[in-house]
Design an enzyme around this catalytic site. Structure first.
Site, mmCIF file in Angstrom:
data_model
loop_
_atom_site.group_PDB
_atom_site.id
_atom_site.type_symbol
_atom_site.label_atom_id
_atom_site.label_comp_id
_atom_site.label_asym_id
_atom_site.label_seq_id
_atom_site.Cartn_x
_atom_site.Cartn_y
_atom_site.Cartn_z
ATOM 1 N N ALA A 1 82.860 71.596 -10.311
ATOM 2 C CA ALA A 1 84.247 71.620 -9.836
ATOM 3 C C ALA A 1 84.427 72.517 -8.613
ATOM 4 O O ALA A 1 85.503 72.539 -8.025
ATOM 5 C CB ALA A 1 85.172 72.078 -10.956
ATOM 6 N N SER A 2 83.388 73.224 -8.226
ATOM 7 C CA SER A 2 83.458 74.142 -7.087
ATOM 8 C C SER A 2 83.236 73.387 -5.779
ATOM 9 O O SER A 2 82.148 72.860 -5.531
ATOM 10 C CB SER A 2 82.403 75.242 -7.246
ATOM 11 N N GLY A 3 84.271 73.341 -4.935
ATOM 12 C CA GLY A 3 84.143 72.703 -3.630
ATOM 13 C C GLY A 3 83.070 73.347 -2.773
ATOM 14 O O GLY A 3 82.258 72.642 -2.158
#
Length: 62
Positions: A10-12
């Site tokens: 979920a970490s851009g």
């Protein structure tokens, strides 16, 4: 040589590192960090990254 990347999907910023490494031909050893379980607050992770953020890169301790 393989570089360890501690990441969460979920970490851009982690996705940006993965895409950049792929374009540059750098092999990554992806190590999933479960942020919801608090794995980023464990002592071994804090020793590597005191800011307890992902992505974190470990290139043989560098």
């Amino acid at each position: 040589m393989t570089v360890d990347l501690y990441y969460h999907p979920a970490s851009g910023p982690a996705r940006a590192v993965i895409m950049t490494a792929k374009c540059l031909g750098i092999d990554l050893n992806l190590k999933y960090v479960d942020l919801f379980a608090g794995e980023h607050m464990k002592p071994e992770f804090l020793k590597m990254n005191p800011q307890h953020t992902v992505p974190t890169i470990d290139d043989n301790g560098c």
